[in-house]
Design a protein around this motif. Structure first.
Motif, mmCIF file in Angstrom:
data_model
loop_
_atom_site.group_PDB
_atom_site.id
_atom_site.type_symbol
_atom_site.label_atom_id
_atom_site.label_comp_id
_atom_site.label_asym_id
_atom_site.label_seq_id
_atom_site.Cartn_x
_atom_site.Cartn_y
_atom_site.Cartn_z
ATOM 1 N N PHE A 72 -7.084 -35.797 21.963
ATOM 2 C CA PHE A 72 -6.879 -37.031 20.349
ATOM 3 C C PHE A 72 -5.381 -37.151 20.712
ATOM 4 C CE2 PHE A 72 -10.533 -34.172 18.367
ATOM 5 C CZ PHE A 72 -11.581 -34.872 18.956
ATOM 6 N N ALA A 73 -4.738 -36.307 21.190
ATOM 7 C CA ALA A 73 -3.285 -37.365 20.829
ATOM 8 C C ALA A 73 -2.985 -38.466 22.182
ATOM 9 C CB ALA A 73 -2.569 -35.580 22.026
ATOM 10 N N ILE A 74 -3.603 -38.461 23.175
ATOM 11 C CA ILE A 74 -3.752 -39.579 23.894
ATOM 12 C C ILE A 74 -4.043 -40.192 23.407
ATOM 13 C CG2 ILE A 74 -5.026 -39.659 26.991
ATOM 14 C CD1 ILE A 74 -3.774 -37.044 27.579
ATOM 15 N N LEU A 75 -5.672 -40.368 22.997
ATOM 16 C CA LEU A 75 -6.288 -41.401 22.306
ATOM 17 C C LEU A 75 -5.288 -41.736 21.030
ATOM 18 C CD1 LEU A 75 -10.195 -39.794 22.533
ATOM 19 C CD2 LEU A 75 -8.981 -41.835 23.962
ATOM 20 N N MET A 76 -4.219 -40.742 20.545
ATOM 21 C CA MET A 76 -3.922 -41.947 19.979
ATOM 22 C C MET A 76 -3.396 -42.499 19.909
ATOM 23 S SD MET A 76 -1.844 -39.556 16.498
ATOM 24 C CE MET A 76 -0.558 -38.387 17.928
ATOM 25 N N VAL A 77 -2.534 -42.012 20.311
ATOM 26 C CA VAL A 77 -1.011 -42.951 21.201
ATOM 27 C C VAL A 77 -1.695 -44.459 21.760
ATOM 28 C CG1 VAL A 77 0.792 -43.092 23.778
ATOM 29 C CG2 VAL A 77 0.695 -41.172 21.997
ATOM 30 N N GLU A 78 -2.583 -44.341 22.578
ATOM 31 C CA GLU A 78 -2.827 -45.376 23.383
ATOM 32 C C GLU A 78 -3.914 -46.504 22.144
ATOM 33 O OE1 GLU A 78 -6.717 -44.983 25.731
ATOM 34 O OE2 GLU A 78 -5.302 -42.857 26.734
ATOM 35 N N GLU A 79 -4.251 -46.214 20.727
ATOM 36 C CA GLU A 79 -4.711 -46.556 20.050
ATOM 37 C C GLU A 79 -3.622 -47.920 19.283
ATOM 38 O OE1 GLU A 79 -7.564 -45.789 16.560
ATOM 39 O OE2 GLU A 79 -5.760 -44.282 16.194
ATOM 40 N N ASN A 80 -2.750 -47.154 19.095
ATOM 41 C CA ASN A 80 -1.014 -47.322 18.423
ATOM 42 C C ASN A 80 0.056 -47.815 19.255
ATOM 43 O OD1 ASN A 80 -1.223 -46.210 16.564
ATOM 44 N ND2 ASN A 80 -0.944 -44.057 16.956
ATOM 45 N N GLY A 81 -1.023 -48.585 20.840
ATOM 46 C CA GLY A 81 0.277 -49.092 21.672
ATOM 47 C C GLY A 81 1.028 -48.353 22.686
ATOM 48 N N GLY A 82 0.424 -46.738 23.155
ATOM 49 C CA GLY A 82 1.791 -46.294 23.185
ATOM 50 C C GLY A 82 2.500 -45.596 22.457
ATOM 51 N N VAL A 83 2.160 -45.466 21.577
ATOM 52 C CA VAL A 83 3.835 -44.980 21.334
ATOM 53 C C VAL A 83 3.128 -44.303 20.459
ATOM 54 C CG1 VAL A 83 5.489 -45.854 19.394
ATOM 55 C CG2 VAL A 83 4.650 -47.565 20.732
ATOM 56 N N HIS A 84 4.090 -43.384 20.795
ATOM 57 C CA HIS A 84 4.246 -41.845 19.911
ATOM 58 C C HIS A 84 4.788 -41.410 19.101
ATOM 59 C CE1 HIS A 84 1.886 -38.033 19.848
ATOM 60 N NE2 HIS A 84 3.407 -37.228 19.917
ATOM 61 N N PHE A 85 4.945 -40.836 17.823
ATOM 62 C CA PHE A 85 6.522 -41.004 17.129
ATOM 63 C C PHE A 85 7.114 -41.247 18.108
ATOM 64 C CE2 PHE A 85 4.111 -39.330 14.730
ATOM 65 C CZ PHE A 85 3.455 -37.989 14.525
ATOM 66 N N ASN A 86 7.250 -42.865 17.965
ATOM 67 C CA ASN A 86 8.496 -42.632 19.409
ATOM 68 C C ASN A 86 10.922 -42.682 19.349
ATOM 69 O OD1 ASN A 86 9.086 -45.017 17.896
ATOM 70 N ND2 ASN A 86 8.683 -46.508 18.851
ATOM 71 N N SER A 87 10.513 -42.547 18.095
ATOM 72 C CA SER A 87 11.363 -41.796 17.237
ATOM 73 C C SER A 87 12.070 -40.459 17.292
ATOM 74 C CB SER A 87 12.825 -42.738 16.255
ATOM 75 O OG SER A 87 11.568 -41.817 15.101
ATOM 76 N N ASN A 88 11.263 -39.788 18.369
ATOM 77 C CA ASN A 88 11.397 -38.167 17.687
ATOM 78 C C ASN A 88 10.339 -38.045 19.158
ATOM 79 O OD1 ASN A 88 11.565 -35.475 17.910
ATOM 80 N ND2 ASN A 88 11.278 -36.166 15.451
ATOM 81 N N VAL A 89 10.933 -37.735 20.527
ATOM 82 C CA VAL A 89 10.190 -37.125 21.474
ATOM 83 C C VAL A 89 10.555 -35.729 21.519
ATOM 84 C CG1 VAL A 89 10.327 -39.502 22.973
ATOM 85 C CG2 VAL A 89 12.326 -37.850 23.134
ATOM 86 N N ILE A 90 10.747 -35.413 21.250
ATOM 87 C CA ILE A 90 10.471 -33.860 20.662
ATOM 88 C C ILE A 90 9.133 -33.035 20.738
ATOM 89 C CG2 ILE A 90 11.533 -33.726 18.363
ATOM 90 C CD1 ILE A 90 12.636 -31.151 21.440
ATOM 91 N N HIS A 91 8.743 -33.781 20.122
ATOM 92 C CA HIS A 91 7.263 -33.461 19.456
ATOM 93 C C HIS A 91 6.374 -33.279 20.740
ATOM 94 C CE1 HIS A 91 3.956 -32.123 16.688
ATOM 95 N NE2 HIS A 91 3.381 -33.637 17.666
ATOM 96 N N THR A 92 6.652 -34.159 21.125
ATOM 97 C CA THR A 92 5.508 -35.105 22.128
ATOM 98 C C THR A 92 5.941 -33.790 23.544
ATOM 99 O OG1 THR A 92 5.986 -37.081 21.739
ATOM 100 C CG2 THR A 92 5.506 -36.139 23.839
ATOM 101 N N ILE A 93 7.554 -33.639 23.662
ATOM 102 C CA ILE A 93 8.391 -32.758 24.567
ATOM 103 C C ILE A 93 7.373 -30.960 24.772
ATOM 104 C CG2 ILE A 93 10.218 -31.644 26.595
ATOM 105 C CD1 ILE A 93 11.492 -34.754 25.671
ATOM 106 N N ILE A 94 7.472 -30.974 23.181
ATOM 107 C CA ILE A 94 7.368 -28.950 23.062
ATOM 108 C C ILE A 94 5.692 -29.513 23.081
ATOM 109 C CG2 ILE A 94 6.724 -27.743 21.378
ATOM 110 C CD1 ILE A 94 10.346 -28.729 20.259
ATOM 111 N N GLY A 95 5.235 -29.991 22.778
ATOM 112 C CA GLY A 95 3.650 -30.217 22.705
ATOM 113 C C GLY A 95 2.848 -29.763 24.430
ATOM 114 N N LEU A 96 3.658 -30.774 24.744
ATOM 115 C CA LEU A 96 3.246 -30.697 26.452
ATOM 116 C C LEU A 96 3.735 -29.812 27.124
ATOM 117 C CD1 LEU A 96 1.954 -31.963 28.804
ATOM 118 C CD2 LEU A 96 4.747 -33.157 29.315
ATOM 119 N N VAL A 97 4.918 -28.666 26.977
ATOM 120 C CA VAL A 97 5.254 -27.493 27.430
ATOM 121 C C VAL A 97 4.550 -26.550 26.557
ATOM 122 C CG1 VAL A 97 6.966 -25.874 27.100
ATOM 123 C CG2 VAL A 97 7.644 -27.920 27.768
#
Length: 188
Positions: A72-97
């Motif tokens: 769902f995170a991937i689909l959400m990013v695609e839905e938003n034009g590839g931007v996932h909380f672009n000013s805070n990548v820490i959530h994305t990095i921790i999430g991936l780990v």
């Protein structure tokens, strides 16, 4: 942040699905499964192996939900034009780990060395079993702590980006429920 009186954004279906799956997984099921494994193993009067069944069921349910949440995170990013909380990548990095560590848990559990029915020879665990325990328990605990932290970061980000409060209610409740077993593990 958001100014007083500003109109709040409504969450999309993918955002809600991501938050619900991840908060159930990392905010509740997985931390409780870790806590049960560490605290219930030697409960007097409990049926032998009952803790393991509960641990395994909670972990598989949590594992499945975190995979769905990741999708769902991937689909959400695609839905938003590839931007996932672009000013805070820490959530994305921790999430991936966290998703990687969480996904490896059932795999490394398949390689565990089971104790013989009459116990380990001379009561000493072989190095292979010790290594499994170190990797499985260590990476599981790291993933659990990071997972709860990341649920909290996600709640903060959704609020900071001005989403409607209803988006964060479930995440807040379940992230708080997940903190309890972690506190029990470290305190008791």
């Amino acid at each position: 942040g958001i100014t007083a009186g500003a109109v709040k954004k409504e969450g999309t279906g993918f955002l809600y699905a991501h938050m619900i799956c991840m908060t159930f997984a990392w905010g509740m099921l997985l931390p409780w499964g870790v806590s049960i494994a560490s605290r219930s193993r030697n409960v007097e009067g409990a049926k032998k192996g009952a803790w393991f069944k509960v641990h395994k069921n909670l972990q598989y349910a949590g594992w499945f939900l975190q995979i769905l949440g990741f999708i769902f995170a991937i689909l959400m990013v695609e839905e938003n034009g590839g931007v996932h909380f672009n000013s805070n990548v820490i959530h994305t990095i921790i999430g991936l780990v966290v998703v990687i560590l969480g996904t490896l848990q059932p795999l490394n559990a398949m390689f565990r060395m089971h104790p013989p029915a009459d116990g380990w020879p001379n009561g000493v665990k072989p190095m292979k079993r010790k290594l499994f325990e170190w990797v499985h328990k260590g990476s599981g605990r790291i993933a659990t702590i990071l997972g709860i932290l990341n649920v909290g970061i996600g709640v903060i980000l959704v609020r900071a980006y001005g989403f409607d409060d209803s988006v964060t209610t479930v995440a807040t409740i379940f992230s708080n429920l997940g903190i309890l077993p972690v506190i029990m593990f470290f305190v008791g």
